[in-house]
Motif scaffolding. Structure first.
Motif, PDB file in Angstrom:
ATOM      1  N   VAL A  95       0.846  -1.203   0.000  1.00 33.45           N
ATOM      2  CA  VAL A  95       0.000   0.000   0.000  1.00 33.45           C
ATOM      3  C   VAL A  95       0.877   1.247   0.000  1.00 33.45           C
ATOM      4  CG1 VAL A  95      -1.663   1.327   1.374  1.00 33.45           C
ATOM      5  CG2 VAL A  95      -1.984  -1.125   1.057  1.00 33.45           C
ATOM      6  N   PHE A  96       1.971   1.246   0.779  1.00 33.08           N
ATOM      7  CA  PHE A  96       2.897   2.382   0.769  1.00 33.08           C
ATOM      8  C   PHE A  96       3.472   2.602  -0.625  1.00 33.08           C
ATOM      9  CE2 PHE A  96       3.559   1.942   5.491  1.00 33.08           C
ATOM     10  CZ  PHE A  96       3.113   3.208   5.799  1.00 33.08           C
ATOM     11  N   ILE A  97       3.831   1.526  -1.298  1.00 30.56           N
ATOM     12  CA  ILE A  97       4.421   1.656  -2.634  1.00 30.56           C
ATOM     13  C   ILE A  97       3.387   2.173  -3.631  1.00 30.56           C
ATOM     14  CG2 ILE A  97       5.416   0.338  -4.555  1.00 30.56           C
ATOM     15  CD1 ILE A  97       6.809  -1.385  -2.369  1.00 30.56           C
ATOM     16  N   LEU A  98       2.163   1.676  -3.557  1.00 30.71           N
ATOM     17  CA  LEU A  98       1.113   2.183  -4.447  1.00 30.71           C
ATOM     18  C   LEU A  98       0.819   3.658  -4.181  1.00 30.71           C
ATOM     19  CD1 LEU A  98      -1.357  -0.845  -4.479  1.00 30.71           C
ATOM     20  CD2 LEU A  98       0.113  -0.047  -6.339  1.00 30.71           C
ATOM     21  N   ALA A  99       0.773   4.046  -2.914  1.00 36.75           N
ATOM     22  CA  ALA A  99       0.542   5.453  -2.577  1.00 36.75           C
ATOM     23  C   ALA A  99       1.697   6.318  -3.072  1.00 36.75           C
ATOM     24  CB  ALA A  99       0.362   5.602  -1.073  1.00 36.75           C
ATOM     25  N   PHE A 100       2.911   5.809  -2.991  1.00 36.06           N
ATOM     26  CA  PHE A 100       4.075   6.534  -3.506  1.00 36.06           C
ATOM     27  C   PHE A 100       3.944   6.772  -5.005  1.00 36.06           C
ATOM     28  CE2 PHE A 100       8.286   6.128  -5.537  1.00 36.06           C
ATOM     29  CZ  PHE A 100       8.866   7.301  -5.071  1.00 36.06           C
ATOM     30  N   MET A 101       3.566   5.750  -5.737  1.00 40.28           N
ATOM     31  CA  MET A 101       3.400   5.907  -7.190  1.00 40.28           C
ATOM     32  C   MET A 101       2.277   6.889  -7.498  1.00 40.28           C
ATOM     33  SD  MET A 101       4.298   2.053  -8.595  1.00 40.28           S
ATOM     34  CE  MET A 101       2.633   1.541  -8.490  1.00 40.28           C
ATOM     35  N   TRP A 102       1.203   6.869  -6.702  1.00 41.02           N
ATOM     36  CA  TRP A 102       0.070   7.777  -6.889  1.00 41.02           C
ATOM     37  C   TRP A 102       0.511   9.216  -6.632  1.00 41.02           C
ATOM     38  CZ3 TRP A 102      -2.984  10.129  -2.806  1.00 41.02           C
ATOM     39  CH2 TRP A 102      -4.140  10.736  -3.251  1.00 41.02           C
ATOM     40  N   LEU A 103       1.280   9.451  -5.549  1.00 38.29           N
ATOM     41  CA  LEU A 103       1.763  10.800  -5.254  1.00 38.29           C
ATOM     42  C   LEU A 103       2.723  11.302  -6.325  1.00 38.29           C
ATOM     43  CD1 LEU A 103       2.362  10.622  -1.403  1.00 38.29           C
ATOM     44  CD2 LEU A 103       0.666  11.996  -2.599  1.00 38.29           C
ATOM     45  N   LEU A 104       3.589  10.426  -6.837  1.00 42.12           N
ATOM     46  CA  LEU A 104       4.490  10.853  -7.912  1.00 42.12           C
ATOM     47  C   LEU A 104       3.718  11.225  -9.173  1.00 42.12           C
ATOM     48  CD1 LEU A 104       7.700   8.638  -7.860  1.00 42.12           C
ATOM     49  CD2 LEU A 104       7.433  11.034  -7.270  1.00 42.12           C
ATOM     50  N   ALA A 105       2.694  10.457  -9.479  1.00 43.26           N
ATOM     51  CA  ALA A 105       1.875  10.786 -10.653  1.00 43.26           C
ATOM     52  C   ALA A 105       1.187  12.134 -10.470  1.00 43.26           C
ATOM     53  CB  ALA A 105       0.848   9.686 -10.898  1.00 43.26           C
ATOM     54  N   GLN A 106       0.703  12.402  -9.268  1.00 39.67           N
ATOM     55  CA  GLN A 106       0.076  13.701  -9.012  1.00 39.67           C
ATOM     56  C   GLN A 106       1.093  14.826  -9.070  1.00 39.67           C
ATOM     57  OE1 GLN A 106      -2.090  13.512  -5.358  1.00 39.67           O
ATOM     58  NE2 GLN A 106      -3.950  12.883  -6.416  1.00 39.67           N
ATOM     59  N   ALA A 107       2.305  14.581  -8.615  1.00 37.78           N
ATOM     60  CA  ALA A 107       3.345  15.609  -8.670  1.00 37.78           C
ATOM     61  C   ALA A 107       3.696  15.942 -10.116  1.00 37.78           C
ATOM     62  CB  ALA A 107       4.592  15.132  -7.927  1.00 37.78           C
ATOM     63  N   ARG A 108       3.713  14.941 -10.964  1.00 38.88           N
ATOM     64  CA  ARG A 108       4.032  15.176 -12.379  1.00 38.88           C
ATOM     65  C   ARG A 108       2.893  15.866 -13.108  1.00 38.88           C
ATOM     66  NH1 ARG A 108       5.119   9.661 -12.652  1.00 38.88           N
ATOM     67  NH2 ARG A 108       7.146   9.255 -11.767  1.00 38.88           N
ATOM     68  N   ASN A 109       1.655  15.548 -12.753  1.00 38.76           N
ATOM     69  CA  ASN A 109       0.495  16.038 -13.486  1.00 38.76           C
ATOM     70  C   ASN A 109      -0.282  17.102 -12.715  1.00 38.76           C
ATOM     71  OD1 ASN A 109       1.012  14.148 -15.516  1.00 38.76           O
ATOM     72  ND2 ASN A 109      -0.080  12.574 -14.382  1.00 38.76           N
ATOM     73  N   ARG A 110       0.397  17.880 -11.895  1.00 39.43           N
ATOM     74  CA  ARG A 110      -0.326  18.881 -11.119  1.00 39.43           C
ATOM     75  C   ARG A 110      -0.821  19.989 -12.033  1.00 39.43           C
ATOM     76  NH1 ARG A 110       4.645  20.329 -11.211  1.00 39.43           N
ATOM     77  NH2 ARG A 110       5.316  22.434 -10.791  1.00 39.43           N
ATOM     78  N   ARG A 111      -1.847  20.669 -11.562  1.00 34.19           N
ATOM     79  CA  ARG A 111      -2.438  21.738 -12.349  1.00 34.19           C
ATOM     80  C   ARG A 111      -1.496  22.938 -12.409  1.00 34.19           C
ATOM     81  NH1 ARG A 111      -7.781  22.800  -9.336  1.00 34.19           N
ATOM     82  NH2 ARG A 111      -6.384  22.404  -7.630  1.00 34.19           N
ATOM     83  N   THR A 112      -1.542  23.654 -13.504  1.00 32.41           N
ATOM     84  CA  THR A 112      -0.742  24.871 -13.615  1.00 32.41           C
ATOM     85  C   THR A 112      -1.497  26.002 -12.940  1.00 32.41           C
ATOM     86  OG1 THR A 112      -1.726  25.378 -15.737  1.00 32.41           O
ATOM     87  CG2 THR A 112       0.340  24.165 -15.765  1.00 32.41           C
TER      88      THR A 112
END
Length: 107
Positions: free
Chosen positions: A88-105
């Motif tokens: 679960v920690f690893i999945l949450a990490f991947m989810w947070l990285l995806a959000q960091a890459r695709n954050r709104r401008t």
């Protein structure tokens, strides 16, 4: 404290203050935060990725500590549960990285 101070509403002074600047986004004093999903105000992808790495490392250290303890005591069911928690920690990490890459401008 006098009786007059006790009867006074503590928010009166706050309510009399005028805004320092107009809201950039209606309903959000100071403007809408541009976070990576949590409205944290994180503006930088590096800061967001750093938070994701920090959360993963902290969680992994806690899980590894528990795994050592449970393995030493021979509690294999709890050790398996910790493996699920780590996934679960690893999945949450991947989810947070995806959000960091695709954050709104910013608007």
């Amino acid at each position: 404290m006098t009786a007059q101070d006790q009867d006074r509403d503590p928010w009166d002074e706050f309510d009399r203050l005028k805004p320092a600047a107009p809201d950039r986004v209606a309903g959000y004093p100071g403007g809408e935060p541009q976070g990576f999903g949590f409205r944290t105000g994180v503006r930088s992808a590096r800061v967001a990725a750093g938070f994701a790495v920090y959360a993963l490392v902290l969680g992994t250290v806690l899980v590894l500590t528990g795994a050592v303890v449970f393995a030493a005591e021979g509690q294999w069911l709890m050790l398996g549960f910790l493996a699920v928690v780590e996934s679960v920690f690893i999945l949450a990490f991947m989810w947070l990285l995806a959000q960091a890459r695709n954050r709104r401008t910013p608007r």
